[in-house]
Each structure stands twice: as structure tokens, then as C-alpha cells.
Design a protein around this motif. Structure first.
Motif, PDB file in Angstrom:
ATOM      1  N   ALA A  30       0.838  -1.192   0.000  1.00 29.84           N
ATOM      2  CA  ALA A  30       0.000   0.000   0.000  1.00 29.84           C
ATOM      3  C   ALA A  30       0.877   1.248   0.000  1.00 29.84           C
ATOM      4  CB  ALA A  30      -0.908   0.004   1.220  1.00 29.84           C
ATOM      5  N   PRO A  31       0.429   2.344  -0.621  1.00 29.00           N
ATOM      6  CA  PRO A  31       1.226   3.568  -0.633  1.00 29.00           C
ATOM      7  C   PRO A  31       1.313   4.183   0.752  1.00 29.00           C
ATOM      8  CG  PRO A  31      -0.938   3.958  -1.579  1.00 29.00           C
ATOM      9  CD  PRO A  31      -0.830   2.481  -1.370  1.00 29.00           C
ATOM     10  N   PRO A  32       2.231   5.123   0.965  1.00 23.59           N
ATOM     11  CA  PRO A  32       2.373   5.745   2.286  1.00 23.59           C
ATOM     12  C   PRO A  32       1.063   6.373   2.755  1.00 23.59           C
ATOM     13  CG  PRO A  32       4.223   6.314   0.862  1.00 23.59           C
ATOM     14  CD  PRO A  32       3.220   5.630  -0.006  1.00 23.59           C
ATOM     15  N   ALA A  33       0.846   6.345   4.054  1.00 25.17           N
ATOM     16  CA  ALA A  33      -0.366   6.928   4.631  1.00 25.17           C
ATOM     17  C   ALA A  33      -0.448   8.414   4.297  1.00 25.17           C
ATOM     18  CB  ALA A  33      -0.365   6.720   6.147  1.00 25.17           C
ATOM     19  N   GLY A  34      -1.634   8.846   3.931  1.00 19.15           N
ATOM     20  CA  GLY A  34      -1.843  10.262   3.640  1.00 19.15           C
ATOM     21  C   GLY A  34      -1.610  10.657   2.204  1.00 19.15           C
ATOM     22  N   THR A  35      -1.172   9.703   1.357  1.00 22.84           N
ATOM     23  CA  THR A  35      -0.950  10.018  -0.051  1.00 22.84           C
ATOM     24  C   THR A  35      -2.177   9.641  -0.873  1.00 22.84           C
ATOM     25  OG1 THR A  35       0.096   7.870  -0.432  1.00 22.84           O
ATOM     26  CG2 THR A  35       1.551   9.730   0.082  1.00 22.84           C
ATOM     27  N   ALA A  36      -2.334  10.308  -2.009  1.00 19.68           N
ATOM     28  CA  ALA A  36      -3.436  10.005  -2.929  1.00 19.68           C
ATOM     29  C   ALA A  36      -2.924  10.149  -4.349  1.00 19.68           C
ATOM     30  CB  ALA A  36      -4.612  10.944  -2.677  1.00 19.68           C
ATOM     31  N   PHE A  37      -3.296   9.212  -5.229  1.00 14.69           N
ATOM     32  CA  PHE A  37      -2.822   9.193  -6.608  1.00 14.69           C
ATOM     33  C   PHE A  37      -4.015   9.370  -7.556  1.00 14.69           C
ATOM     34  CE2 PHE A  37       0.339   7.101  -4.085  1.00 14.69           C
ATOM     35  CZ  PHE A  37       1.556   7.420  -4.667  1.00 14.69           C
ATOM     36  N   PRO A  38      -4.420  10.613  -7.807  1.00 11.50           N
ATOM     37  CA  PRO A  38      -5.622  10.846  -8.628  1.00 11.50           C
ATOM     38  C   PRO A  38      -5.507  10.336 -10.057  1.00 11.50           C
ATOM     39  CG  PRO A  38      -4.413  12.891  -8.263  1.00 11.50           C
ATOM     40  CD  PRO A  38      -3.815  11.863  -7.354  1.00 11.50           C
ATOM     41  N   HIS A  39      -4.275  10.261 -10.592  1.00 15.20           N
ATOM     42  CA  HIS A  39      -4.085   9.805 -11.971  1.00 15.20           C
ATOM     43  C   HIS A  39      -3.510   8.394 -12.053  1.00 15.20           C
ATOM     44  CE1 HIS A  39      -4.986  13.876 -13.258  1.00 15.20           C
ATOM     45  NE2 HIS A  39      -4.063  14.319 -12.432  1.00 15.20           N
ATOM     46  N   GLY A  40      -3.396   7.700 -10.926  1.00 16.22           N
ATOM     47  CA  GLY A  40      -2.823   6.364 -10.934  1.00 16.22           C
ATOM     48  C   GLY A  40      -1.314   6.395 -11.140  1.00 16.22           C
ATOM     49  N   LEU A  41      -0.775   5.307 -11.689  1.00 13.79           N
ATOM     50  CA  LEU A  41       0.670   5.155 -11.877  1.00 13.79           C
ATOM     51  C   LEU A  41       0.999   4.922 -13.348  1.00 13.79           C
ATOM     52  CD1 LEU A  41       1.438   2.678  -8.926  1.00 13.79           C
ATOM     53  CD2 LEU A  41       1.492   5.192  -8.874  1.00 13.79           C
ATOM     54  N   PHE A  42       2.260   5.231 -13.709  1.00  9.94           N
ATOM     55  CA  PHE A  42       2.771   4.926 -15.034  1.00  9.94           C
ATOM     56  C   PHE A  42       3.800   3.822 -14.895  1.00  9.94           C
ATOM     57  CE2 PHE A  42       5.682   6.324 -18.704  1.00  9.94           C
ATOM     58  CZ  PHE A  42       4.988   5.542 -19.617  1.00  9.94           C
ATOM     59  N   ASP A  43       3.518   2.673 -15.503  1.00  8.33           N
ATOM     60  CA  ASP A  43       4.396   1.505 -15.449  1.00  8.33           C
ATOM     61  C   ASP A  43       5.041   1.341 -16.819  1.00  8.33           C
ATOM     62  OD1 ASP A  43       5.452  -1.026 -14.452  1.00  8.33           O
ATOM     63  OD2 ASP A  43       3.948  -1.981 -15.727  1.00  8.33           O
ATOM     64  N   PHE A  44       6.373   1.348 -16.882  1.00  6.19           N
ATOM     65  CA  PHE A  44       7.018   1.275 -18.198  1.00  6.19           C
ATOM     66  C   PHE A  44       8.398   0.639 -18.124  1.00  6.19           C
ATOM     67  CE2 PHE A  44       8.630   5.223 -16.424  1.00  6.19           C
ATOM     68  CZ  PHE A  44       9.949   5.270 -16.841  1.00  6.19           C
ATOM     69  N   THR A  45       8.872   0.240 -19.294  1.00  3.71           N
ATOM     70  CA  THR A  45      10.238  -0.244 -19.471  1.00  3.71           C
ATOM     71  C   THR A  45      10.825   0.419 -20.703  1.00  3.71           C
ATOM     72  OG1 THR A  45       9.707  -2.402 -18.508  1.00  3.71           O
ATOM     73  CG2 THR A  45      11.690  -2.275 -19.851  1.00  3.71           C
ATOM     74  N   LEU A  46      12.044   0.912 -20.591  1.00  7.18           N
ATOM     75  CA  LEU A  46      12.781   1.461 -21.726  1.00  7.18           C
ATOM     76  C   LEU A  46      13.848   0.449 -22.129  1.00  7.18           C
ATOM     77  CD1 LEU A  46      13.293   5.193 -20.618  1.00  7.18           C
ATOM     78  CD2 LEU A  46      11.589   4.281 -22.212  1.00  7.18           C
ATOM     79  N   LYS A  47      13.964   0.189 -23.424  1.00 13.09           N
ATOM     80  CA  LYS A  47      14.934  -0.786 -23.924  1.00 13.09           C
ATOM     81  C   LYS A  47      15.819  -0.158 -25.000  1.00 13.09           C
ATOM     82  CE  LYS A  47      12.135  -4.921 -23.073  1.00 13.09           C
ATOM     83  NZ  LYS A  47      13.114  -5.542 -22.163  1.00 13.09           N
ATOM     84  N   GLY A  48      16.957  -0.765 -25.238  1.00 13.62           N
ATOM     85  CA  GLY A  48      17.858  -0.307 -26.288  1.00 13.62           C
ATOM     86  C   GLY A  48      18.604   0.964 -25.956  1.00 13.62           C
ATOM     87  N   CYS A  49      18.629   1.342 -24.691  1.00 11.86           N
ATOM     88  CA  CYS A  49      19.324   2.566 -24.287  1.00 11.86           C
ATOM     89  C   CYS A  49      20.830   2.298 -24.142  1.00 11.86           C
ATOM     90  CB  CYS A  49      18.762   3.087 -22.969  1.00 11.86           C
ATOM     91  SG  CYS A  49      16.963   3.304 -22.959  1.00 11.86           S
ATOM     92  N   ILE A  50      21.616   3.347 -24.217  1.00  8.10           N
ATOM     93  CA  ILE A  50      23.052   3.206 -23.977  1.00  8.10           C
ATOM     94  C   ILE A  50      23.248   2.858 -22.508  1.00  8.10           C
ATOM     95  CG2 ILE A  50      25.263   4.420 -23.929  1.00  8.10           C
ATOM     96  CD1 ILE A  50      24.168   6.204 -26.177  1.00  8.10           C
ATOM     97  N   PRO A  51      23.959   1.775 -22.190  1.00 10.55           N
ATOM     98  CA  PRO A  51      24.152   1.401 -20.787  1.00 10.55           C
ATOM     99  C   PRO A  51      24.718   2.551 -19.958  1.00 10.55           C
ATOM    100  CG  PRO A  51      24.854  -0.388 -22.210  1.00 10.55           C
ATOM    101  CD  PRO A  51      24.549   0.785 -23.108  1.00 10.55           C
ATOM    102  N   GLY A  52      24.092   2.818 -18.827  1.00 10.30           N
ATOM    103  CA  GLY A  52      24.543   3.881 -17.934  1.00 10.30           C
ATOM    104  C   GLY A  52      24.114   5.269 -18.344  1.00 10.30           C
ATOM    105  N   SER A  53      23.326   5.389 -19.397  1.00 11.87           N
ATOM    106  CA  SER A  53      22.925   6.716 -19.875  1.00 11.87           C
ATOM    107  C   SER A  53      21.772   7.289 -19.060  1.00 11.87           C
ATOM    108  CB  SER A  53      22.528   6.648 -21.352  1.00 11.87           C
ATOM    109  OG  SER A  53      21.404   5.803 -21.531  1.00 11.87           O
ATOM    110  N   ALA A  54      21.552   8.596 -19.189  1.00 10.81           N
ATOM    111  CA  ALA A  54      20.456   9.291 -18.507  1.00 10.81           C
ATOM    112  C   ALA A  54      19.321   9.530 -19.487  1.00 10.81           C
ATOM    113  CB  ALA A  54      20.953  10.608 -17.927  1.00 10.81           C
ATOM    114  N   VAL A  55      18.116   9.254 -19.043  1.00  7.30           N
ATOM    115  CA  VAL A  55      16.918   9.467 -19.866  1.00  7.30           C
ATOM    116  C   VAL A  55      15.967  10.384 -19.112  1.00  7.30           C
ATOM    117  CG1 VAL A  55      14.993   8.393 -21.064  1.00  7.30           C
ATOM    118  CG2 VAL A  55      17.168   7.171 -20.889  1.00  7.30           C
ATOM    119  N   THR A  56      15.504  11.427 -19.775  1.00 11.02           N
ATOM    120  CA  THR A  56      14.557  12.366 -19.165  1.00 11.02           C
ATOM    121  C   THR A  56      13.155  12.088 -19.676  1.00 11.02           C
ATOM    122  OG1 THR A  56      16.246  14.091 -18.916  1.00 11.02           O
ATOM    123  CG2 THR A  56      13.945  14.801 -18.893  1.00 11.02           C
TER     124      THR A  56
END
Length: 227
Positions: A90-116
Motif C-alpha cells: 500500500a502507498p504511504p499513509a496520507g498520499t493520494a494518486f488521482p491519476h494512478g501510476l505509469f508503469d514502463f520499461t525502456l529498452k535499447g538505451c546506452i548502458p549507464g545513460s540518462a533518460v529524461t
């Protein structure tokens, strides 16, 4: 006649990168054939949009960085609970997620790189909103809820994940980033922003009135002595 005999199916997507497509050529009578391969490149998917899991509207996501072949594999909007991909805790007490969550995986990226990632929600986010994630961290291998550093501006949340670092659930610099999180409104913070001025007790008001009257008499006495 050109027959494509690869496993690619029209109208479906596949992983970004280079693939070999098998082809077969034959004459009009079908009596002779020559086989070969043709290399093709599939562009990575760097943006995504769909309805939120909570019915608030459409959410769109765009990524930048990670290299030319970095793109979405898994990408879905899920509720905080009740979905096969929802966090088991369960999420921390007192929090609310009106838009739910975004679940994703990024593939083919340069190892150790930063993605925004830039996530745009269907409405402006409340003051004090923070981006919460569920997963392990470099300092704690046990999955837990924590706040991922991000910038919240109106309806947009922007955050950066380094492959193998904070925010990447597999904690490996392997070119794959696994993430799950969403913006949370903390009711206590929202309530604190609406501060009300307390009313004074009647006895306190009477005492203040008496003090003002005494100060007025004292001031009048000083004025008479002056003249």
C-alpha cells in the motif's frame, strides 16, 4: 513475386533496432526461387499517450536521451491497486494518486545513460505534489515507496533516470530502465496551505477592550498635565 516470410505481422509493433527479414522470389510459374535476407531498421517509440487508469483523462509521455535506439517496451497506466502490475504494498499513509501510476520499461538505451521523461497530465497538479515510486533503490534492495526527485510545473512532471541508478528498478546499467510511479497529492500539505485565522475567545476580547480603555485614560491624563 516478392513474398515476405519473416515473423513480422502487419499492424503490430516490435522492439526497436535492426531486424532481418527473410524474402522469397519466384517467377510467374513458381518454378524457381531464390531466398535472401533484407536488413531493416525499426524506429524506437519515444512518446506514448493513453487514458489514465482512474478516468481523469489522457496522459502523454515523451522521453529524451538514452541514445538513438532507446524507446518504450512496456508502457501502461495502471491503478495503485487491483492491477496485476500494481505495487504489492500500500502507498504511504496520507498520499493520494488521482491519476494512478505509469508503469514502463525502456529498452535499447546506452548502458549507464540518462533518460529524461516528461509526463503531461489532463489537469494542473495540486500544490505540494511529489512523484512517488515503488521499487528498490541503490541503498535499499527491498522494494519500497519513495519520492523520486522531479520538477512539477502545472500539469507536467519532469524527471531524469540514469540507467542502473535511482529510479531504475533493475539497478543494472544494462541499457534497460524499469520504472513505476506517479504524482501524489499529500492532503496534509494541501490543508496546510489553507491556513485560517483563529477567532478570539469573548473573554480575551473583553480584556483587550479594557486595556485599550485604560491606555486611553492614561493618554488623556498626560495631555491635561501638558497644558
Amino acid at each position: 513475386t516478392l513474398n515476405v516470410t519473416t515473423g513480422l505481422i502487419s499492424g503490430t509493433s516490435t522492439a526497436a533496432g535492426a531486424s532481418n527479414v527473410s524474402i522469397k522470389c519466384s517467377d510467374v510459374d513458381g518454378l524457381s526461387a531464390t531466398a535472401g535476407t533484407l536488413a531493416i531498421t525499426i524506429a524506437p517509440q519515444t512518446s506514448f499517450g493513453a487514458a489514465s487508469a482512474t478516468g481523469t483523462g489522457t496522459i502523454s509521455v515523451a522521453i529524451s536521451g538514452g541514445g538513438a535506439s532507446c524507446g518504450f517496451g512496456v508502457r501502461q497506466f495502471i491503478p495503485v491497486s487491483g492491477n496485476a502490475a500494481s505495487p504489492p504494498a500500500a502507498p504511504p499513509a496520507g498520499t493520494a494518486f488521482p491519476h494512478g501510476l505509469f508503469d514502463f520499461t525502456l529498452k535499447g538505451c546506452i548502458p549507464g545513460s540518462a533518460v529524461t521523461l516528461t509526463v503531461t497530465y489532463p489537469a494542473a497538479l495540486a500544490a505540494g505534489t511529489q512523484y512517488y515510486k515503488y521499487g528498490p533503490t541503490p541503498s535499499n534492495a527491498a522494494a519500497t515507496w519513495y519520492v523520486l526527485p522531479s520538477t512539477v510545473l502545472s500539469s507536467t512532471v519532469t524527471f531524469t533516470i540514469v540507467d542502473g541508478g535511482l529510479g531504475d528498478d533493475d539497478l543494472n546499467a544494462n541499457g534497460t530502465i524499469v520504472d513505476q510511479g506517479g504524482p501524489s497529492v499529500v492532503p496534509a500539505i494541501v490543508a496546510a496551505a489553507a491556513v485560517t485565522v483563529p477567532t478570539l475567545h469573548p473573554a480575551t476580547i473583553a480584556l483587550l477592550a479594557l486595556l485599550l480603555a485604560l491606555l486611553g485614560r492614561a493618554s488623556l491624563g498626560l495631555s491635561r498635565r501638558t497644558f
